[in-house]
Write a protein that holds these residues in place. Structure first.
Motif, PDB file in Angstrom:
ATOM      1  N   LEU A  60       0.816  -1.220   0.000  1.00  0.00           N
ATOM      2  CA  LEU A  60       0.000   0.000   0.000  1.00  0.00           C
ATOM      3  C   LEU A  60       0.844   1.262   0.000  1.00  0.00           C
ATOM      4  N   ARG A  69      -0.796  -2.160  -7.595  1.00  0.00           N
ATOM      5  CA  ARG A  69      -0.717  -2.286  -6.132  1.00  0.00           C
ATOM      6  C   ARG A  69      -2.034  -2.784  -5.553  1.00  0.00           C
ATOM      7  N   LEU A  70      -3.149  -2.328  -6.087  1.00  0.00           N
ATOM      8  CA  LEU A  70      -4.442  -2.738  -5.543  1.00  0.00           C
ATOM      9  C   LEU A  70      -4.708  -4.218  -5.773  1.00  0.00           C
ATOM     10  N   ALA A  73      -2.482  -5.986  -3.332  1.00  0.00           N
ATOM     11  CA  ALA A  73      -3.000  -5.785  -1.979  1.00  0.00           C
ATOM     12  C   ALA A  73      -4.211  -6.687  -1.731  1.00  0.00           C
TER      13      ALA A  73
END
Length: 183
Positions: A60, A69-70, A73
């Protein structure tokens, strides 16, 4: 001149070897316990949860495009989702909630363990993807997968080379079908 170019290659392969050995050392026990007892124990699942949660926080805050990144994550949250659902879903019910919990638990293990290991490698060695040849990456994957598969098979066949006493002296319960004996 060939010797001079061999040294940098060898230096790049040493960290890859360390990663291969480290990932194999992490993967063997959950695979063995799945073979021997038919389940992955809570301490392995909670270790996965701890590592994936730490990696989640890192992902994050890292300075990379948000889209990638999402996705990473979200995948790192699978063990946390499994843990939360264990608090929400009642163990006594045999309904859709238990089935969903089991599916997320399987996904947390099958996706969570390798993905968390991969993210941890990228945290420890940020240039891993750029500095490591594709063949070396595949070798790491195949060796770790091979160790996990052989460990699972060894767990299935533990009675051929271990005794119930071996499990007792190590502090583990004896798996079904273990061979009686002192060890």
């Amino acid at each position: 001149m060939a010797e001079a170019s061999a040294v940098p290659q060898r230096r790049r392969d040493v960290p890859a070897g360390v990663i291969m050995v480290g990932m194999s050392a992490i993967a063997w026990w959950p695979a063995f316990s799945l073979g021997a007892w038919g389940e992955i124990f809570f301490d392995d699942l909670l270790a996965l949860w701890a590592a994936s949660t730490a990696a989640f926080v890192f992902v994050l805050v890292e300075r990379k495009p948000v889209g990638g990144r999402l996705v990473r994550a979200f995948l790192l949250l699978l063990p946390s989702l499994w843990l939360v659902l264990n608090f929400v879903v009642d163990d006594d019910t045999q309904d859709l909630g238990i089935a969903i919990l089991d599916l997320i638990g399987i996904a947390a293990v099958l996706v969570g363990i390798p993905f968390t290991l991969w993210v941890l490698v990228r945290i420890v060695w940020p240039d891993f993807a750029a500095e490591t040849r594709r063949g070396t990456k595949w070798l790491i994957v195949l060796v770790v997968l091979g160790v996990a598969i052989v460990s699972f098979v060894l767990g299935l066949n533990q009675e051929h080379f271990l005794t119930c006493g071996d499990f007792a002296i190590s502090g583990n319960s004896a798996p079904p079908g273990c061979t009686p004996g002192e060890g």
